[in-house]
Design a protein around this motif. Structure first.
Motif, PDB file in Angstrom:
ATOM      1  N   VAL A  51      -4.463   6.489  -2.877  1.00 39.47           N
ATOM      2  CA  VAL A  51      -3.713   5.013  -2.564  1.00 39.47           C
ATOM      3  C   VAL A  51      -3.658   3.987  -3.592  1.00 39.47           C
ATOM      4  CG1 VAL A  51      -3.235   3.540  -0.571  1.00 39.47           C
ATOM      5  CG2 VAL A  51      -4.489   5.510  -0.237  1.00 39.47           C
ATOM      6  N   GLU A  52      -2.519   3.381  -3.428  1.00 36.88           N
ATOM      7  CA  GLU A  52      -2.060   3.002  -4.913  1.00 36.88           C
ATOM      8  C   GLU A  52      -1.950   0.994  -4.138  1.00 36.88           C
ATOM      9  OE1 GLU A  52       0.483   3.156  -8.679  1.00 36.88           O
ATOM     10  OE2 GLU A  52       1.571   1.356  -7.290  1.00 36.88           O
ATOM     11  N   VAL A  53      -2.867   0.898  -4.277  1.00 35.71           N
ATOM     12  CA  VAL A  53      -2.823  -0.941  -3.926  1.00 35.71           C
ATOM     13  C   VAL A  53      -2.191  -1.882  -4.682  1.00 35.71           C
ATOM     14  CG1 VAL A  53      -4.458  -2.932  -2.219  1.00 35.71           C
ATOM     15  CG2 VAL A  53      -4.769  -0.001  -1.976  1.00 35.71           C
ATOM     16  N   THR A  54      -1.341  -2.695  -4.143  1.00 36.75           N
ATOM     17  CA  THR A  54      -1.091  -3.903  -4.983  1.00 36.75           C
ATOM     18  C   THR A  54      -1.801  -5.308  -4.284  1.00 36.75           C
ATOM     19  OG1 THR A  54       1.645  -2.708  -5.641  1.00 36.75           O
ATOM     20  CG2 THR A  54       0.535  -5.318  -5.917  1.00 36.75           C
ATOM     21  N   VAL A  65       1.128  -0.832  -0.244  1.00 38.00           N
ATOM     22  CA  VAL A  65       0.092  -0.281  -0.275  1.00 38.00           C
ATOM     23  C   VAL A  65       1.108   0.802   0.227  1.00 38.00           C
ATOM     24  CG1 VAL A  65      -1.685   1.425   1.162  1.00 38.00           C
ATOM     25  CG2 VAL A  65      -1.598  -1.189   1.558  1.00 38.00           C
ATOM     26  N   GLU A  66       0.442   1.862  -0.507  1.00 37.82           N
ATOM     27  CA  GLU A  66       1.254   3.438  -0.292  1.00 37.82           C
ATOM     28  C   GLU A  66       0.512   4.582  -1.253  1.00 37.82           C
ATOM     29  OE1 GLU A  66       5.092   5.129  -3.581  1.00 37.82           O
ATOM     30  OE2 GLU A  66       4.206   3.166  -3.686  1.00 37.82           O
ATOM     31  N   VAL A  67       0.867   5.544  -1.032  1.00 37.74           N
ATOM     32  CA  VAL A  67       0.454   6.899  -0.989  1.00 37.74           C
ATOM     33  C   VAL A  67       0.729   7.615  -2.648  1.00 37.74           C
ATOM     34  CG1 VAL A  67      -0.465   9.543  -0.141  1.00 37.74           C
ATOM     35  CG2 VAL A  67      -0.466   7.635   1.252  1.00 37.74           C
ATOM     36  N   LEU A  73      -3.892  -1.203  -8.213  1.00 36.26           N
ATOM     37  CA  LEU A  73      -5.218  -0.102  -8.044  1.00 36.26           C
ATOM     38  C   LEU A  73      -5.271   0.713  -7.760  1.00 36.26           C
ATOM     39  CD1 LEU A  73      -7.625  -0.448  -5.796  1.00 36.26           C
ATOM     40  CD2 LEU A  73      -7.440  -2.797  -7.037  1.00 36.26           C
ATOM     41  N   ARG A  74      -5.702   1.660  -7.944  1.00 34.14           N
ATOM     42  CA  ARG A  74      -5.694   3.370  -7.358  1.00 34.14           C
ATOM     43  C   ARG A  74      -6.912   3.904  -6.031  1.00 34.14           C
ATOM     44  NH1 ARG A  74      -0.767   7.447  -9.395  1.00 34.14           N
ATOM     45  NH2 ARG A  74       0.424   5.541  -8.644  1.00 34.14           N
ATOM     46  N   GLU A  82      -8.449  11.908   2.508  1.00 33.23           N
ATOM     47  CA  GLU A  82      -7.453  11.047   3.487  1.00 33.23           C
ATOM     48  C   GLU A  82      -6.331  10.055   3.008  1.00 33.23           C
ATOM     49  OE1 GLU A  82     -10.556  11.162   6.536  1.00 33.23           O
ATOM     50  OE2 GLU A  82     -10.729   8.779   5.669  1.00 33.23           O
ATOM     51  N   PRO A  83      -5.617   9.628   2.285  1.00 30.35           N
ATOM     52  CA  PRO A  83      -4.648   9.380   1.797  1.00 30.35           C
ATOM     53  C   PRO A  83      -4.375   8.183   2.856  1.00 30.35           C
ATOM     54  CG  PRO A  83      -3.775  10.796   1.211  1.00 30.35           C
ATOM     55  CD  PRO A  83      -4.506  11.174   1.467  1.00 30.35           C
ATOM     56  N   GLU A  84      -3.608   9.172   3.699  1.00 24.67           N
ATOM     57  CA  GLU A  84      -2.619   8.810   5.063  1.00 24.67           C
ATOM     58  C   GLU A  84      -3.583   7.242   6.121  1.00 24.67           C
ATOM     59  OE1 GLU A  84      -2.535  12.158   4.380  1.00 24.67           O
ATOM     60  OE2 GLU A  84      -0.986  12.171   2.920  1.00 24.67           O
TER      61      GLU A  84
END
Length: 145
Positions: free
Chosen positions: A115-118, A85-87, A125-126, A131-133
């Motif tokens: 938020v990019e989720v692998t 997971v990455e902002v 997918l994004r 509120e991404p954090e």
């Protein structure tokens, strides 16, 4: 940690709603009355405004789930399948709604943050959010168990 957040799509909803009087005016100037095609277009834009009025993201003890408006285009992923997971910040060129980008599928109603989720067995997918954090933290806490 349980997480649920709904982001209102001021951009997508506003643009779609703003198109309604423009469509009405265009048909009235051209034909002097509204025909079946005009009513169909007005209805279609009205439905789009409702469907893409918001994006709700929910993280439970078992899954990541998100959907547009009143439950349109619901996606669910098991938390066990989340690899990372990455902002991130999206390009303005990627726009809003549901679209495929060089970074995978994008689900967004407003703004550029996401938020990019692998996910195992899927591409990245994004998920657009204001509120991404907080979303990242919820996903990391639930997947760390």
């Amino acid at each position: 940690m349980q997480y649920r957040h709904t982001q209102v799509g001021y951009v997508t909803g506003g643009v779609t709603i703003a198109a309604l009087p423009l469509i009405y005016y265009a048909f009235m100037v051209e034909d002097g009355e509204l025909g079946l095609f005009a009513y169909t277009m007005l209805s279609g834009f009205g439905v789009l405004a409702i469907l893409f009025s918001s994006l709700t993201v929910q993280v439970t003890g078992r899954e990541l789930m998100f959907y547009f408006g009143p439950g349109f285009w619901t996606r669910r992923f098991a938390l066990d399948d989340i690899i990372s997971v990455e902002v991130v910040r999206n390009s303005a060129l990627h726009g809003w709604g549901i679209r495929y980008t060089p970074h995978g599928w994008l689900y967004n109603v407003s703004g550029l943050r996401a938020v990019e989720v692998t996910i195992r067995g899927e591409e990245q997918l994004r998920i657009g959010t204001d509120e991404p954090e907080a979303l990242k933290q919820a996903l990391e806490e639930t997947t760390a168990r």
